[in-house]
Design a protein around this motif. Structure first.
Motif, PDB file in Angstrom:
ATOM      1  N   HIS A  99       0.817  -1.204   0.000  1.00  0.00           N
ATOM      2  CA  HIS A  99       0.000   0.000   0.000  1.00  0.00           C
ATOM      3  C   HIS A  99       0.862   1.270   0.000  1.00  0.00           C
ATOM      4  CE1 HIS A  99      -3.338   2.652   0.956  1.00  0.00           C
ATOM      5  NE2 HIS A  99      -2.571   3.167   1.915  1.00  0.00           N
ATOM      6  N   HIS A 103       1.410   4.357  -2.979  1.00  0.00           N
ATOM      7  CA  HIS A 103       1.434   5.830  -2.867  1.00  0.00           C
ATOM      8  C   HIS A 103       2.627   6.383  -3.649  1.00  0.00           C
ATOM      9  CE1 HIS A 103      -1.358   6.953   0.587  1.00  0.00           C
ATOM     10  NE2 HIS A 103      -1.389   5.637   0.651  1.00  0.00           N
ATOM     11  N   CYS A 196      -5.758   9.500   3.147  1.00  0.00           N
ATOM     12  CA  CYS A 196      -5.780   8.041   3.212  1.00  0.00           C
ATOM     13  C   CYS A 196      -6.007   7.556   4.640  1.00  0.00           C
ATOM     14  CB  CYS A 196      -4.463   7.474   2.669  1.00  0.00           C
ATOM     15  SG  CYS A 196      -4.469   5.670   2.599  1.00  0.00           S
ATOM     16  N   GLY A 198      -5.512   4.305   5.431  1.00  0.00           N
ATOM     17  CA  GLY A 198      -4.908   2.970   5.464  1.00  0.00           C
ATOM     18  C   GLY A 198      -3.745   2.831   6.427  1.00  0.00           C
ATOM     19  N   HIS A 200       0.332   2.185   6.906  1.00  0.00           N
ATOM     20  CA  HIS A 200       1.559   2.458   6.141  1.00  0.00           C
ATOM     21  C   HIS A 200       2.799   2.072   6.936  1.00  0.00           C
ATOM     22  CE1 HIS A 200      -1.604   5.370   5.049  1.00  0.00           C
ATOM     23  NE2 HIS A 200      -1.217   5.124   3.807  1.00  0.00           N
TER      24      HIS A 200
END
Ligand SMILES: [Zn+2]
Length: 402
Positions: A99, A103, A196, A198, A200
């Motif tokens: 992920h 980016h 985002c 999510g 990281h």
């Protein structure tokens, strides 16, 4: 009840304890809502976390939109109010690598070739982004990949936070946020800023490597398949093994495999050409032999012959050769696992081979057709004798004795 999402502030916590605030059934399975969680629910193209809660395996983690509660779907019910929770860490860390790598790669495509990312897909099978660009050259791909790996090697800090509205308006976000309410931003140094929610990695270096492994045009977009971190390393291992085996098979160095394959392909083509020529010459000779012993009546020559399990294309070639000259009728058949008949005549004759074939197939069974000059067809299995019998009947029909 809205769940406190602990992974927002720390994506590296693998085990924690939490209080069960709701027990429910979701998609015919037991599920729990916790007061706080490190489990990431599936969203934004990233699959959910898995793991264990109170000893029960987690099969799915989903967001309940109505109250922003995170549902942990379990394979069996748990008891007790306080539960110990563990995240499947290899899976989570893999998702973090893929992920965060996405980016960086999306920003790299934007900077290198002005190609904007329109969607992202991550699963156990593969990782890809779709770019709003119908035409990307190998050089374009290489430029984006080079830039992305430069960012990884610079080991930029990845920061996630909820900026105040004023700060948010100053940030060069890669794309407009899709959600309303407080916006969480993920920044990779000063290279990329994206809204985002999510999980990281903390520094770009943890991604290890970003490797593009495929690009396919789909309408006005291009789908880029890529691998990060462990996936890239495993893929390298697999390809290294394949290339080493190929090199050993050809008895050449790894760098010479490509030429070895090209050489093999050329040799194969030449041999095929030589084989085709030899087969053609054999059929010429066989046709001449059959014509030499053909039945002659009223200035016509008739060749009637059946074989067991012969190649149909080869027999067609034989029929063409037999009827190239004037005054010849060829009634050829194959018996065995699959029956096949070819009825052909020279262009100067007026008999209808298609009608004759139809009569023969009516007796033998099967389907076929063609022109008055050449017809073919067949069906299921048959012994040699019945095939010979229908050829005899066709001969009497086309060339009545006396
Ligand atoms: Zn993200």
């Amino acid at each position: 009840m809205k769940t406190d999402r602990l992974y927002y502030s720390d994506a590296y916590i693998r085990a924690f304890s939490a209080r069960v605030v709701e027990q429910l059934t979701f998609a015919a399975r037991p599920a729990v809502v916790l007061d706080r969680t490190h489990f990431y629910p599936a969203s934004g193209g990233q699959p959910c976390d898995l793991g264990v809660i109170g000893g029960a395996p987690v099969v799915e983690v989903a967001l309940r939109e109505s109250d922003e509660a995170i549902l942990h779907v379990l394979s069996e019910a748990v008891s007790g109010e306080q539960v110990h929770c563990e995240i499947d860490w290899p899976r989570r860390f893999d998702h973090m690598q893929q992920h965060t790598g996405q980016h960086i790669l999306s920003q790299a495509f934007l900077r290198a070739v002005e190609a904007e990312t329109v969607s992202f897909h991550l699963s156990a099978e593969g990782v890809s982004i779709d770019l709003a660009a119908p035409q990307l050259s190998p050089t374009d791909l290489a430029r984006a990949e080079d830039l992305a790996n430069e960012i990884v090697q610079r080991n930029l800090v990845v920061r996630t936070w909820f900026p105040a509205e004023e700060e948010l308006s100053q940030l060069p976000l890669r794309r407009e946020p899709k959600v309303t309410g407080p916006i969480r931003v993920a920044a990779i140094g000063d290279f990329d800023f994206t809204a985002c929610g999510g999980t990281h990695v903390a520094r770009a270096g943890e991604i290890g490597m970003i490797k593009i492994v495929g690009a396919a045009k789909a309408g006005q977009e291009t789908r880029i398949e890529f691998l990060c971190g462990e996936r890239a390393r495993r893929d390298y291992g697999l390809k290294n093994t394949i290339v080493a085996q190929l090199a050993a098979g050809f008895s050449v160095g790894v760098g010479e495999v490509e030429q070895a394959v090209a050489r093999l392909k050329n040799e194969n083509q030449e041999q095929r050409r030589a084989l085709n020529l030899a087969q053609s010459q054999l059929l010429d000779a066989e046709a001449a032999g059959l014509l030499a012993v053909a039945l002659e009546r009223n200035g016509l020559r008739l060749v009637r012959r059946a074989w067991l399990d012969r190649d149909a294309a080869e027999m067609r070639g034989l029929a063409e050769r037999l009827t190239k000259g004037p005054g010849v009728i060829a009634l050829l058949g194959i018996a065995g696992a699959k029956t096949y008949l070819v009825f052909a005549r020279s262009a100067d004759l007026d008999r209808n081979m298609s009608a004759a074939l139809k009569n023969a197939l009516a007796r033998l069974g099967g389907r076929g057709g063609g022109s008055p000059q050449m017809a073919q067809g067949g069906g299921g299995s048959a012994e040699l004798e019945p095939v010979e019998q229908v050829l005899c009947a066709a001969e009497e029909e086309l060339m009545p004795p006396g």
